[in-house]
Design a protein around this motif. Sequence first.
Motif, PDB file in Angstrom:
ATOM      1  N   GLY A 106       0.734  -1.268   0.049  1.00 57.32           N
ATOM      2  CA  GLY A 106      -0.010  -0.091  -0.180  1.00 57.32           C
ATOM      3  C   GLY A 106       0.789   1.195  -0.005  1.00 57.32           C
ATOM      4  O   GLY A 106       2.171   1.232   0.042  1.00 57.32           O
ATOM      5  N   LEU A 107       0.142   2.261   0.056  1.00 52.97           N
ATOM      6  CA  LEU A 107       0.947   3.682  -0.095  1.00 52.97           C
ATOM      7  C   LEU A 107       0.401   4.546   0.979  1.00 52.97           C
ATOM      8  O   LEU A 107      -0.540   4.253   1.598  1.00 52.97           O
ATOM      9  CB  LEU A 107       0.476   4.311  -1.333  1.00 52.97           C
ATOM     10  CG  LEU A 107       1.601   5.437  -1.934  1.00 52.97           C
ATOM     11  CD1 LEU A 107       2.867   4.568  -2.243  1.00 52.97           C
ATOM     12  CD2 LEU A 107       0.902   6.304  -3.175  1.00 52.97           C
TER      13      LEU A 107
ATOM     14  N   LEU B 126      -3.385  -1.120  -2.005  1.00 56.74           N
ATOM     15  CA  LEU B 126      -2.914  -0.857  -3.506  1.00 56.74           C
ATOM     16  C   LEU B 126      -3.521  -2.322  -4.101  1.00 56.74           C
ATOM     17  O   LEU B 126      -3.374  -3.522  -3.375  1.00 56.74           O
ATOM     18  CB  LEU B 126      -1.525  -0.825  -4.035  1.00 56.74           C
ATOM     19  CG  LEU B 126      -0.892   0.532  -3.663  1.00 56.74           C
ATOM     20  CD1 LEU B 126       0.625   0.610  -4.228  1.00 56.74           C
ATOM     21  CD2 LEU B 126      -1.656   1.816  -4.577  1.00 56.74           C
TER      22      LEU B 126
ATOM     23  N   ALA C 295       4.631  -3.578  -7.387  1.00 57.60           N
ATOM     24  CA  ALA C 295       3.368  -2.837  -8.017  1.00 57.60           C
ATOM     25  C   ALA C 295       3.703  -2.869  -9.420  1.00 57.60           C
ATOM     26  O   ALA C 295       4.736  -2.882  -9.993  1.00 57.60           O
ATOM     27  CB  ALA C 295       3.518  -1.406  -7.549  1.00 57.60           C
TER      28      ALA C 295
ATOM     29  N   ALA D 112      -1.341  -1.266 -10.405  1.00 58.55           N
ATOM     30  CA  ALA D 112      -1.348  -0.604  -9.281  1.00 58.55           C
ATOM     31  C   ALA D 112      -0.933   1.042  -9.365  1.00 58.55           C
ATOM     32  O   ALA D 112      -1.204   1.735  -8.575  1.00 58.55           O
ATOM     33  CB  ALA D 112      -0.476  -1.464  -8.518  1.00 58.55           C
ATOM     34  N   ASN D 113      -0.034   1.093 -10.303  1.00 53.86           N
ATOM     35  CA  ASN D 113       0.653   2.669 -10.503  1.00 53.86           C
ATOM     36  C   ASN D 113      -0.552   3.421 -11.099  1.00 53.86           C
ATOM     37  O   ASN D 113      -0.391   4.537 -10.519  1.00 53.86           O
ATOM     38  CB  ASN D 113       1.657   2.332 -11.391  1.00 53.86           C
ATOM     39  CG  ASN D 113       3.124   1.716 -11.063  1.00 53.86           C
ATOM     40  OD1 ASN D 113       3.117   1.802  -9.889  1.00 53.86           O
ATOM     41  ND2 ASN D 113       3.361   1.289 -11.832  1.00 53.86           N
TER      42      ASN D 113
ATOM     43  N   TYR E 159      -3.747   3.030 -10.351  1.00 52.29           N
ATOM     44  CA  TYR E 159      -4.485   3.316  -9.236  1.00 52.29           C
ATOM     45  C   TYR E 159      -4.038   4.152  -8.301  1.00 52.29           C
ATOM     46  O   TYR E 159      -4.871   5.067  -7.576  1.00 52.29           O
ATOM     47  CB  TYR E 159      -4.778   2.118  -8.463  1.00 52.29           C
ATOM     48  CG  TYR E 159      -5.733   2.103  -7.255  1.00 52.29           C
ATOM     49  CD1 TYR E 159      -7.144   1.859  -7.304  1.00 52.29           C
ATOM     50  CD2 TYR E 159      -4.972   2.141  -6.100  1.00 52.29           C
ATOM     51  CE1 TYR E 159      -7.826   1.981  -6.377  1.00 52.29           C
ATOM     52  CE2 TYR E 159      -6.010   2.120  -4.993  1.00 52.29           C
ATOM     53  CZ  TYR E 159      -7.302   2.086  -5.178  1.00 52.29           C
ATOM     54  OH  TYR E 159      -7.983   2.133  -4.130  1.00 52.29           O
ATOM     55  N   MET E 160      -2.599   4.162  -8.033  1.00 47.51           N
ATOM     56  CA  MET E 160      -2.093   4.931  -7.088  1.00 47.51           C
ATOM     57  C   MET E 160      -1.979   6.418  -7.638  1.00 47.51           C
ATOM     58  O   MET E 160      -2.530   7.458  -6.854  1.00 47.51           O
ATOM     59  CB  MET E 160      -0.501   4.810  -7.164  1.00 47.51           C
ATOM     60  CG  MET E 160       0.195   5.445  -6.090  1.00 47.51           C
ATOM     61  SD  MET E 160       1.968   5.157  -6.277  1.00 47.51           S
ATOM     62  CE  MET E 160       1.990   3.356  -6.421  1.00 47.51           C
TER      63      MET E 160
ATOM     64  N   TYR F 230      -5.672   7.737  -7.250  1.00 44.59           N
ATOM     65  CA  TYR F 230      -6.142   8.104  -5.705  1.00 44.59           C
ATOM     66  C   TYR F 230      -5.471   9.553  -5.401  1.00 44.59           C
ATOM     67  O   TYR F 230      -6.214  10.248  -4.396  1.00 44.59           O
ATOM     68  CB  TYR F 230      -5.372   6.846  -4.979  1.00 44.59           C
ATOM     69  CG  TYR F 230      -6.013   6.987  -3.452  1.00 44.59           C
ATOM     70  CD1 TYR F 230      -7.185   6.097  -3.268  1.00 44.59           C
ATOM     71  CD2 TYR F 230      -5.557   7.623  -2.406  1.00 44.59           C
ATOM     72  CE1 TYR F 230      -7.546   6.005  -1.736  1.00 44.59           C
ATOM     73  CE2 TYR F 230      -6.000   7.964  -1.296  1.00 44.59           C
ATOM     74  CZ  TYR F 230      -6.991   6.797  -1.094  1.00 44.59           C
ATOM     75  OH  TYR F 230      -7.381   7.069   0.396  1.00 44.59           O
TER      76      TYR F 230
ATOM     77  N   TRP G 278       5.807   3.899   1.277  1.00 45.78           N
ATOM     78  CA  TRP G 278       4.889   2.701   0.798  1.00 45.78           C
ATOM     79  C   TRP G 278       5.080   1.492   2.017  1.00 45.78           C
ATOM     80  O   TRP G 278       6.086   1.813   2.775  1.00 45.78           O
ATOM     81  CB  TRP G 278       5.468   2.325  -0.626  1.00 45.78           C
ATOM     82  CG  TRP G 278       6.860   1.719  -0.694  1.00 45.78           C
ATOM     83  CD1 TRP G 278       8.084   2.395  -0.439  1.00 45.78           C
ATOM     84  CD2 TRP G 278       7.225   0.202  -0.736  1.00 45.78           C
ATOM     85  NE1 TRP G 278       9.056   1.464  -0.491  1.00 45.78           N
ATOM     86  CE2 TRP G 278       8.646   0.273  -0.594  1.00 45.78           C
ATOM     87  CE3 TRP G 278       6.571  -1.075  -0.814  1.00 45.78           C
ATOM     88  CZ2 TRP G 278       9.516  -0.977  -0.751  1.00 45.78           C
ATOM     89  CZ3 TRP G 278       7.211  -1.936  -0.981  1.00 45.78           C
ATOM     90  CH2 TRP G 278       8.717  -2.210  -0.759  1.00 45.78           C
TER      91      TRP G 278
END
Length: 362
Positions: free
Chosen positions: A75-76, A94, A105, A109-110, A112-113, A116, A132
Motif C-alpha cells: 500500500g501507499l 494497492l 507494484a 497498481a501504478n 490506481y495510485m 487516488y 509505501w
Amino acid sequence: MANTALKTFSLTNDIIEVSPEDEIYRYNKDSQKKLDKEAPWSKDPKYFKKCRISAVALIKMVIHARSGVPYEIMGLMQGKVVGDAMVVMDSFALPVQGTETRVNAANEANEYMVQYIQGSEKVSRLENAVGWYHSHPGYGCWLSGIDVSTQMNNQKYTDPFVAVVIDPNRTISAGKVDIGAFRTYPENYKPEGGSSSEYQSIPLSKIEDFGVHADQYYPLEVEIFKSSLDTELLGLLWNKYWVNTLSQSPLISNREYAVSQLNDLQLKLAKAQSTVASTRPVLPILKEDADATSKVLKDAKKKEDSQLTKSVRDSTKIAIEAQHGLISQVLKDVIFSIRPGADPTASLSRVDEVIETTTALS
C-alpha cells in the motif's frame, strides 16, 4: 475480511499524545514547498531519524497486512515532512497480487495510485505520497533485495520517501504491532562502521537475503501518535470489538505461525550442531604455527557460539510468546468463570499468582 482481521488485532504499542491543539495535523503549504526546494535529505544520507505514524493509518495498514496472510500485501502512505521526521497521516491499499515471498507494484497498481492521489487533491487533501508499506508474514521487519531496489528507485525519483514493513503474524503473537521503517543509502555509499541493529529472529530460508542487503539501508525510529478525534474513534472501535478480542487466543488464531517457528528453530539447531567441533584429541602444533592456529580456533569458536546463541534467543522468544498466550487464557478463565456463590477473593489471589508468574518469566 477487514472485520475478521480487526477482531484479532489489539493496538498496544505506546502512543504519544499530541498537544490539545493537534499541531501535527496543521499543514503549511509554503513551508513544505520551501523544505522540498532545499531538500536537506539529498545532502545527508541519514537526514531522517524518525517515522511518525497516525494510529488510524497504522490500524488500516495492520488490517490490510493481516487480511493478506500468508501472502504479502502492499500500500501507499500519505503525509508530510516535519524536521527530521517523516509524518504519515493516512494510508491506502494497492490492488497488488503478492506471493508468499515478494510483492511488487504493476502497471495497474501504478495507475490506481495516481488516480487516488489526484482524487485526494480534488477534495483538498494536501498530504503528498511519502512512502509505501508492505508485509512480511512471519519473517520480521527488514528489507529484502527487491525491497531495497524498490525503495532506491522511490528515493531517486519521488524523494522524500520511506519504506514501512509490518509483520502481521508476529503482531498477533507478541500482542503489539511488529513494524519497521527504513531508508536506503545512495548507490555506492558505504556507511561508517557498517550497520548496527538489534538482533532479529530471521527464518533460516531468509537469513542470506537479510545479511546481504543489511548495509544498504538504515532503520528509523517509529512513533505512533493520535489526535483527540482519533481517541474517540479508537474508543468506538474498541466498544465494538472488545468481546471478540477477549474471546480469541493467539495460540489458536496464529497456530500456523507458531508451528513454522518451531520447525525453523529445529533447522537452526541442526545446522548449529553440525558446526560444533567434535571432542577429538588435539594434534601437536609447531611453535611457529601456534599463533595462527589459535586465531583460527578462536574464530571457529566465536562462530559456533554465535549460531548457538541466536538459536537460544529464538527458542526463548518462542517460549515467551507461548507462555504469554497461555497466561492470558488462564487470566480470562479466572476473571470470567467465577461460579455463583464462589469466594471472589480466591479468584483475585489466583490472578495475583498469574501476574507474579508472568513477571518472573519476562
